[in-house]
Design a protein around this motif. Structure first.
Motif, short mmCIF file in Angstrom:
data_model
loop_
_atom_site.label_atom_id
_atom_site.label_comp_id
_atom_site.label_asym_id
_atom_site.label_seq_id
_atom_site.Cartn_x
_atom_site.Cartn_y
_atom_site.Cartn_z
N TRP A 184 -37.01 5.73 38.88
CA TRP A 184 -36.94 6.28 39.51
C TRP A 184 -35.97 6.24 40.91
O TRP A 184 -35.03 5.28 40.39
CB TRP A 184 -38.06 5.75 40.38
N HIS A 185 -35.23 7.47 41.21
CA HIS A 185 -33.93 7.69 41.94
C HIS A 185 -34.03 7.15 43.80
O HIS A 185 -33.31 6.17 44.22
CB HIS A 185 -33.28 8.85 41.99
N ALA A 186 -34.83 7.40 43.70
CA ALA A 186 -35.29 7.72 45.35
C ALA A 186 -36.52 7.57 45.94
O ALA A 186 -37.98 7.70 45.99
CB ALA A 186 -35.21 8.81 46.61
N ASP A 209 -39.03 18.15 41.02
CA ASP A 209 -38.90 18.78 42.81
C ASP A 209 -37.36 18.63 42.47
O ASP A 209 -36.85 19.77 43.48
CB ASP A 209 -39.69 18.31 43.60
N TRP A 210 -36.64 17.57 42.12
CA TRP A 210 -35.12 17.61 42.52
C TRP A 210 -34.13 18.06 41.54
O TRP A 210 -33.30 18.98 41.85
CB TRP A 210 -34.75 16.01 42.25
N LYS A 211 -34.69 18.52 40.21
CA LYS A 211 -34.44 19.23 38.86
C LYS A 211 -34.22 20.75 39.74
O LYS A 211 -33.02 21.73 40.00
CB LYS A 211 -34.46 19.54 37.99
N ALA A 213 -34.65 21.53 42.64
CA ALA A 213 -33.14 21.96 44.25
C ALA A 213 -31.83 21.81 43.37
O ALA A 213 -30.68 22.85 44.34
CB ALA A 213 -34.01 21.12 45.30
N ARG A 214 -31.24 21.32 42.74
CA ARG A 214 -30.73 20.94 41.85
C ARG A 214 -30.00 22.06 41.93
O ARG A 214 -28.72 22.59 42.03
CB ARG A 214 -30.05 19.41 41.23
N ARG A 215 -30.92 22.67 40.87
CA ARG A 215 -30.20 23.38 40.02
C ARG A 215 -29.32 24.68 40.80
O ARG A 215 -28.31 25.51 40.62
CB ARG A 215 -31.72 23.65 39.12
N ALA A 454 -29.26 1.57 43.53
CA ALA A 454 -30.33 0.82 43.24
C ALA A 454 -31.57 1.98 41.83
O ALA A 454 -30.96 2.85 42.48
CB ALA A 454 -31.19 0.38 43.34
N ARG A 455 -31.81 2.07 40.96
CA ARG A 455 -32.80 2.51 40.18
C ARG A 455 -34.05 1.68 39.99
O ARG A 455 -34.02 0.65 40.21
CB ARG A 455 -32.53 3.14 39.05
N VAL A 456 -35.30 2.09 39.85
CA VAL A 456 -36.54 1.89 39.65
C VAL A 456 -37.13 2.16 38.77
O VAL A 456 -37.70 3.22 38.31
CB VAL A 456 -37.30 1.84 40.88
N PRO A 516 -26.70 12.20 35.69
CA PRO A 516 -27.27 13.65 37.08
C PRO A 516 -27.32 13.38 37.85
O PRO A 516 -27.29 14.29 38.79
CB PRO A 516 -28.58 13.73 35.57
N ARG A 517 -27.57 12.29 38.36
CA ARG A 517 -27.99 11.91 40.07
C ARG A 517 -26.40 11.81 41.02
O ARG A 517 -26.52 10.70 41.67
CB ARG A 517 -28.35 10.98 40.19
N ARG A 518 -25.63 11.52 39.80
CA ARG A 518 -24.37 11.78 40.83
C ARG A 518 -23.82 12.32 41.98
O ARG A 518 -23.86 13.49 41.86
CB ARG A 518 -23.06 12.55 39.44
N CYS A 519 -22.76 12.44 42.47
CA CYS A 519 -22.97 12.71 43.87
C CYS A 519 -22.96 14.20 43.70
O CYS A 519 -21.82 14.82 42.93
CB CYS A 519 -21.24 12.39 44.64
N MET A 520 -23.61 15.34 44.46
CA MET A 520 -23.50 16.50 44.48
C MET A 520 -21.78 16.80 45.55
O MET A 520 -21.58 18.17 44.74
CB MET A 520 -24.07 17.05 45.44
C1 HEM Z 1 -15.72 10.32 49.31
C2 HEM Z 1 -16.87 10.55 49.88
C3 HEM Z 1 -18.14 10.32 48.28
C4 HEM Z 1 -18.75 9.23 47.97
C5 HEM Z 1 -18.06 8.28 47.54
C6 HEM Z 1 -20.19 9.67 47.99
C7 HEM Z 1 -20.98 8.77 46.45
C8 HEM Z 1 -22.08 8.88 46.73
C9 HEM Z 1 -23.21 7.96 45.96
C10 HEM Z 1 -22.25 6.91 45.33
C11 HEM Z 1 -24.57 9.36 46.04
C12 HEM Z 1 -25.64 8.61 44.79
C13 HEM Z 1 -25.94 8.50 43.34
C14 HEM Z 1 -26.09 7.77 43.06
O1 HEM Z 1 -26.98 7.62 43.52
O2 HEM Z 1 -26.05 7.30 41.57
C15 HEM Z 1 -24.05 10.48 46.43
C16 HEM Z 1 -24.98 11.36 46.22
C17 HEM Z 1 -25.34 12.77 46.97
N1 HEM Z 1 -23.54 12.72 47.72
FE1 HEM Z 1 -22.14 11.99 47.56
N2 HEM Z 1 -20.01 11.15 48.44
C18 HEM Z 1 -19.55 11.54 48.95
C19 HEM Z 1 -18.71 12.71 49.81
C20 HEM Z 1 -20.25 13.37 49.38
C21 HEM Z 1 -19.95 15.20 50.47
C22 HEM Z 1 -18.61 15.53 50.81
C23 HEM Z 1 -21.66 15.87 50.31
C24 HEM Z 1 -21.82 17.12 50.33
C25 HEM Z 1 -20.43 17.34 50.60
C26 HEM Z 1 -22.21 14.67 49.09
C27 HEM Z 1 -23.07 15.46 49.54
C28 HEM Z 1 -24.26 14.41 47.94
C29 HEM Z 1 -25.37 14.37 47.56
C30 HEM Z 1 -26.61 15.74 47.60
C31 HEM Z 1 -25.93 13.08 46.84
C32 HEM Z 1 -27.63 12.95 46.37
C33 HEM Z 1 -27.10 14.06 44.71
C34 HEM Z 1 -28.56 13.86 44.36
O3 HEM Z 1 -29.61 13.04 44.26
O4 HEM Z 1 -28.70 15.03 43.54
N3 HEM Z 1 -21.45 13.58 48.59
N4 HEM Z 1 -22.58 10.75 47.06
#
Ligand code: HEM
Length: 570
Positions: A184-186, A209-211, A213-215, A454-456, A516-520
């Motif tokens: 689990w991510h969240a 649900d996540w897939k 939306a992310r798609r 974290a993950r669960v 896949p859950r890396r920052c969007m």
């Molecule tokens: C230096 C800036 C940023 C850092 C360090 C950062 C870091 C992260 C990290 C660590 C995650 C979670 C990854 C995980 O749980 O393994 C994440 C997810 C996310 N970030 Fe960022 N972020 C940054 C900027 C942004 C920006 C500018 C946006 C949007 C405009 C954004 C949108 C998101 C979204 C929507 C997710 C969730 C993705 C998902 O769960 O599929 N982030 N970010």
């Protein structure tokens, strides 16, 4: 729109950019194909990890030998110089705790195997409290200390939970990437802390649900889409940094982390709604998101790590549930924030028919069945993007400015790169000519390092030869990983050039998460980050007091305790 060159030189392979589901799961498909063909995926010491600089040649050879035997449990021992005490605590393959089959040899090992294996080693902690108090007191140093003492997989006793710390990039790759669908991510705590009572935003969606939306959202944050909003981002950044003229040449220090927050919030709002917002309006958002983030992290930490510790007493995290007025304040703040976003969306729908901003892109997003997000979902997603992109980027910039101010050589190099552009306006098109600024941003984020991700576990698993029962909270510490001497040469030094010259392991540098859950918003973060740095360097010289040192401030994103900067015009 014709083909746009990748203006940001992001190494797609290194960063695993998932632009569409095909790319998202490319490696998993490859692995599945390999499994069907009977080829064993390799999860021992990867070539990438082995190739990292930082270990002595003999250690690297030992590490490679360990990798050939595919014994992740051995990796930590072979790679790392350990104290005698630590080596006693760590398992070896002759240790009775070690499995007699290679636990990493086949990725599809049966989960029931987990029940036959030993739990990871770790501290005992206090009866009923475990190590929650120590952890709560030193969020940054405690976990890396445990890894040094007990190894790459450590049991972290916290009340009412099973928690395991993993510290090797190969194990992190397993959890965040290869086996991500087993985790689990969240968890509910995170959803409740971030969006109480609201439809989820992508950051707290799960499974199908996540897939789904992310798609549809991912392409909106691709290079091509962001090129379309880059003018909005660039103008907001440039206006915001120009506004600092009022602080320049006064000889008085300004709290630059706060000012960076205003610049980044302005860029996010303008790219989302096209509109220009007054400083007061931006400040209101900054304050409201800040308050919400503070309660969210408090709620998250007290619910997960300090669950069972009366009021979180004795730790740096104040109680979440009491006193009650705090909760009322939190609710009012959150309701106000949602109301503000509602108004902006309504105004946008009314007046911005042909806008090409982020909100327009999100409103136009369509699922396979032709439907789009509901109004409430759009509100959650828009708020989620502002929330996720605000202090993360602002704090990363604060770390970059602070570390540049402390390091004259990289600072001069950064000035030279910006000056070579000739002094005109700096926008999206100039970004490819600013690779050193990007390396400064990366290097600062390496040292900034979040204390925990974290993950669960959804089901029983095995990591490094140890049992991970379903429900275990599996954590890693980017802070610890980014300073681990096994993967970084001279890890405490601010040395941006390492990103140009060294081989950086894909899972040894994870400020944006991985898999896949890396920052969007990663591309947007780099656009904002590099443009802000360039605009600041073009206009100002900045100084911190001689005794100033970067000190971590624990929040949803890791900030600085303070960044007092004196600005002078160039
Ligand atoms: C230096 C800036 C940023 C850092 C360090 C950062 C870091 C992260 C990290 C660590 C995650 C979670 C990854 C995980 O749980 O393994 C994440 C997810 C996310 N970030 Fe960022 N972020 C940054 C900027 C942004 C920006 C500018 C946006 C949007 C405009 C954004 C949108 C998101 C979204 C929507 C997710 C969730 C993705 C998902 O769960 O599929 N982030 N970010």
């Amino acid at each position: 729109m014709g083909h746009l060159p990748d203006v940001l030189p992001i190494d797609r392979d290194r960063l695993h950019l998932p632009d569409d589901p095909a790319v998202l799961h490319r490696d998993q498909q490859r692995r599945a194909r390999m499994a069907r063909l009977g080829i064993r995926p390799h999860f021992g010491v990867s070539r990438r990890t082995r190739g990292l600089r930082g270990g002595a040649p003999a250690e690297r050879r030992a590490s490679a030998r360990a990798g050939r035997r595919c014994t992740a449990a051995v990796v930590g021992i072979a790679d790392r110089g350990m104290s005698a005490a630590a080596s006693r605590k760590r398992p070896t393959m002759t240790n009775s705790a070690a499995p007699d089959v290679c636990p990493m040899s086949n990725h599809s090992e049966r989960p029931s195997m987990a029940t036959q294996l030993a739990s990871p080693p770790g501290p005992k902690g206090l009866p009923g409290l475990g190590v929650a108090l120590k952890f709560g007191r030193d969020m940054y140093g405690y976990l890396p200390g445990l890894a040094r003492e007990y190894g790459d997989v450590v049991s972290v006793p916290v009340p009412g939970r099973t928690m395991v710390l993993i510290s090797h990039p190969d194990h992190i790759e397993e959890v965040l990437f290869a086996k991500n669908d087993r985790y689990w991510h969240a968890p509910a705590e995170m959803r409740e802390a971030l969006l109480p009572g609201q439809p989820p935003a992508i950051v707290v969606r799960e499974g199908e649900d996540w897939k789904r939306a992310r798609r549809v959202l991912n392409p909106r944050f691709s290079e091509r889409s962001l090129a379309g909003v880059s003018e909005l981002i660039g103008s907001a950044v440039s206006d915001g940094v120009e506004d600092w003229r009022r602080f320049a040449d006064t000889g008085k220090p300004v709290e630059l982390q706060d000012e960076l927050g205003i610049v980044i919030m302005s860029a996010l709002l303008r790219s989302m709604f096209t509109r220009r917002f007054s400083r007061e309006h931006i400040l209101t958002f900054v304050k409201q998101f800040g308050t919400h983030g503070e309660y969210a992290i408090r709620g998250l930490f007290t619910r997960i790590v300090l669950a069972g510790v009366p009021f979180g007493l004795g730790t740096k995290i104040p109680p979440h549930e009491v006193p009650w007025p705090h909760l009322a304040k939190r609710k009012a703040n959150f309701a106000d924030l949602l109301g503000q976003i509602d108004t902006l969306i309504a105004e946008h729908r009314e007046h911005s028919g042909d806008a090409s901003d982020l909100l327009a892109l999100m409103l136009a997003a369509r699922f396979d069945d032709g439907t789009g997000f509901t109004h409430e979902e759009i509100r959650s997603e828009a708020g989620g993007v502002l929330f996720a992109g605000f202090d993360t980027t602002a704090y990363a910039l604060a770390w970059t400015i602070g570390l540049l101010a402390k390091n004259p050589e990289p600072l001069q190099k950064a000035y030279a790169e910006v000056d070579a552009l000739g002094g005109g306006p700096i926008g999206y098109e100039q970004i490819p000519q600013l690779p050193y600024l990007r390396h400064c941003f990366d290097e600062a984020q390496r040292l900034q390092g979040a204390p925990i991700n974290a993950r669960v576990a959804k089901e029983d698993d095995v990591i490094g030869g140890y049992a991970i029962p379903a429900g275990t909270i599996v954590i890693h510490s980017p802070y610890g990983l980014h300073r681990d001497p096994r993967f970084w040469t001279d890890p405490d030094r601010f040395h941006p050039d390492r990103f140009a010259t060294d081989h950086i392991g894909k899972y040894a540098f994870i400020p944006f998460g991985a898999g896949p859950r890396r920052c969007m918003g990663i591309r947007m973060a780099y656009i904002e980050g590099v443009l802000a740095l360039a605009n600041i360097l073009q206009r100002y010289q900045f100084h911190v007091p001689p005794t100033w040192q970067p000190e971590h401030r624990f929040a949803l994103a890791t900030g600085l305790k303070s960044l007092p900067v004196t600005l002078s015009s160039r």
